[in-house]
Design an enzyme around this catalytic site. Structure first.
Site, PDB file in Angstrom:
ATOM      1  N   TYR A   1      -6.758   5.202  -5.384  1.00  0.00           N
ATOM      2  CA  TYR A   1      -7.209   6.464  -4.799  1.00  0.00           C
ATOM      3  C   TYR A   1      -7.582   7.479  -5.881  1.00  0.00           C
ATOM      4  O   TYR A   1      -8.326   8.409  -5.626  1.00  0.00           O
ATOM      5  CB  TYR A   1      -6.103   7.076  -3.924  1.00  0.00           C
TER       6      TYR A   1
ATOM      7  N   LYS B   1       0.172  -7.482  -5.348  1.00  0.00           N
ATOM      8  CA  LYS B   1      -0.597  -8.725  -5.479  1.00  0.00           C
ATOM      9  C   LYS B   1      -0.501  -9.176  -6.928  1.00  0.00           C
ATOM     10  O   LYS B   1      -1.503  -9.201  -7.656  1.00  0.00           O
ATOM     11  CB  LYS B   1      -2.049  -8.494  -5.047  1.00  0.00           C
TER      12      LYS B   1
ATOM     13  N   ASP C   1      -0.263  -9.397   1.100  1.00  0.00           N
ATOM     14  CA  ASP C   1      -0.860 -10.063   2.271  1.00  0.00           C
ATOM     15  C   ASP C   1       0.232 -10.720   3.111  1.00  0.00           C
ATOM     16  O   ASP C   1       0.225 -10.666   4.340  1.00  0.00           O
ATOM     17  CB  ASP C   1      -1.944 -11.065   1.841  1.00  0.00           C
TER      18      ASP C   1
ATOM     19  N   ASP D   1      -1.231   2.451   2.547  1.00  0.00           N
ATOM     20  CA  ASP D   1      -2.096   3.028   3.587  1.00  0.00           C
ATOM     21  C   ASP D   1      -2.304   2.004   4.692  1.00  0.00           C
ATOM     22  O   ASP D   1      -2.153   2.303   5.883  1.00  0.00           O
ATOM     23  CB  ASP D   1      -3.439   3.430   2.955  1.00  0.00           C
TER      24      ASP D   1
ATOM     25  N   ASP E   1      -0.411   1.785   8.744  1.00  0.00           N
ATOM     26  CA  ASP E   1      -1.108   1.767  10.039  1.00  0.00           C
ATOM     27  C   ASP E   1      -0.601   0.588  10.875  1.00  0.00           C
ATOM     28  O   ASP E   1      -0.390   0.701  12.084  1.00  0.00           O
ATOM     29  CB  ASP E   1      -2.624   1.618   9.847  1.00  0.00           C
TER      30      ASP E   1
HETATM   31  C1  IPM Z   1      -3.332   8.364   5.561  1.00  0.00           C
HETATM   32  C2  IPM Z   1      -4.821   8.561   5.763  1.00  0.00           C
HETATM   33  C3  IPM Z   1      -5.420   9.142   4.485  1.00  0.00           C
HETATM   34  C4  IPM Z   1      -5.206   8.130   3.372  1.00  0.00           C
HETATM   35  C5  IPM Z   1      -6.916   9.536   4.579  1.00  0.00           C
HETATM   36  C6  IPM Z   1      -7.174  10.519   5.697  1.00  0.00           C
HETATM   37  C7  IPM Z   1      -7.432  10.074   3.280  1.00  0.00           C
HETATM   38  O1  IPM Z   1      -5.407   7.359   6.142  1.00  0.00           O
HETATM   39  O2  IPM Z   1      -2.645   9.344   5.225  1.00  0.00           O
HETATM   40  O3  IPM Z   1      -2.847   7.256   5.762  1.00  0.00           O
HETATM   41  O4  IPM Z   1      -5.986   7.175   3.222  1.00  0.00           O
HETATM   42  O5  IPM Z   1      -4.246   8.299   2.624  1.00  0.00           O
HETATM   43 MG    MG Z   2      -4.020   5.803   6.529  1.00  0.00          MG
END
Ligand code: IPM
Ligand code: MG
Length: 350
Positions: free
Chosen positions: A136, A187, A220, A244, A248
């Protein structure tokens, strides 16, 4: 002095943050709360997604709670002025390197998960995502035109020993207060940064945390194990990008992306940054139907980790649980409550 700086942001951010504000005012009327522009709305007003003034206020507050940033409206903005660039600048500026993302399945939501009830019932693990390094932030990054046509894009994944050590230390310390198990995901089979990650975590473990169980896992495989048998995890520490993605995935285990809060912490005594992990959800923004619980639970984490009010955090957490027990559900959870009605349901339980 500001205790809690609210940065509602864009999309559903202002809607969910409004519920946090109602709850904060009811639960902790003594908190000094301020609210500022951040993200796309700040870009529209000031030409910057994060102004220096707001960053300075964030660093001076006790806790910062953000709603969400971004949306199609700013897709054409210069890349360093995009709302997401503002979020990365806020994380970096506040030096909040350890992002705690708890994947916790509330009992009454076990059927809202896309996995079988028995796999997620009682689920409670913590992802510790490195937040201020890795791909990032790595340089160089660019897109260039190639002489023969076509273009070339470069991002750089980079980690140093201290960056890995400080986030791994947070993970080990957390595990000691939990089930004493850390999975470290990278990884190392293909990436040098993964190799260094594994070495540094191994050394730190031997030096300071040999009482904690440590498992190395390829990222993975972690993604696969998370849907196969998620309850095997206690604390999962990983880099910025894998964290990240895996968070999710973890959110969906708990029933909805609208349920997962997060706390980003830096050095002790520095303010934390609290964010629901969902995004600005432009598809439902403005309709008043977003689930505010991830934001409300982010405030719960702020009470616990930055505002020194664990008593109020316990009360708020219990109130969310009772509201869910009584069937409070926004549409993402298969119900029909609006954002404000979900706020009402939590307030009623307080
Ligand atoms: C998160 C989001 C952010 C990230 C985006 C909005 C930049 O997906 O906080 O998980 O990728 O960190
Ligand atoms: Mg995210």
């Amino acid at each position: 002095m500001t205790d809690l700086l609210l940065l509602p942001g864009d999309g559903i951010g202002p809607e969910v943050t409004a519920q946090v504000r109602r709850i904060a005012e009811a639960l902790a009327p003594d908190l000094a709360i301020a609210e500022r522009l951040f993200g796309g709305c700040s870009y529209d007003a000031h030409g910057e997604p994060l102004t220096q003034a707001v960053l300075a206020e964030a660093k001076a507050a006790k806790a910062v709670l953000m709603g969400a940033v971004g949306g199609p409206k700013w897709a054409g903005a210069p890349r360093d002025k995009r709302p997401e660039a503002g979020l990365l600048a806020l994380r970096a500026g506040m030096e909040v390197f350890a992002n705690l993302r708890p994947a916790l399945c509330f009992q009454p939501l076990a059927d809202a998960s896309s996995l079988k009830r028995e796999l997620v019932e009682g689920l409670d693990f913590m992802i510790v995502r490195e937040l201020t390094g890795g791909i990032y932030f790595g340089a160089p990054r660019f897109i260039e035109d190639l002489p023969g046509g076509g273009r070339r894009a470069v991002d750089t994944q980079v980690y140093t020993t201290p960056e890995i050590e400080r986030v791994a230390r947070v993970a080990f310390q957390l595990a000691r207060g939990r089930r004493n198990l850390v999975h470290s995901a990278e990884k190392s089979n293909v990436m040098d940064s993964g190799l260094l990650w594994r070495e540094v975590v191994t050394d730190l473990h031997a030096r300071e945390f040999s009482d904690v169980r440590l498992e190395h896992i390829l990222a993975d495989n972690a993604a696969m194990q998370m849907v196969k048998n998620p309850k095997q995890f206690d604390v999962l520490v990983t880099d910025n990008l894998f964290g990240d993605i895996l968070s999710d995935e973890a959110a969906q285990l708990t029933g909805s992306l609208g349920m997962l809060p997060s706390a980003a912490l830096g050095a002790p005594g520095k303010p934390g940054l609290y964010e629901p992990i969902h995004g600005s959800a432009p598809d439902i923004a403005g309709q008043g139907i977003a689930n505010p619980l991830a934001a409300i639970l982010s405030f719960e984490m702020a009470l616990r980790w930055s505002l020194d009010r664990a008593d109020l955090a316990d009360r708020l957490f219990a109130a969310v649980g009772r509201a869910l027990d009584r069937g409070a559900r926004t549409t993402d959870l298969g119900g029909a409550l609006s954002t404000a009605q979900m706020g009402d349901a939590v307030l009623a339980q307080l």
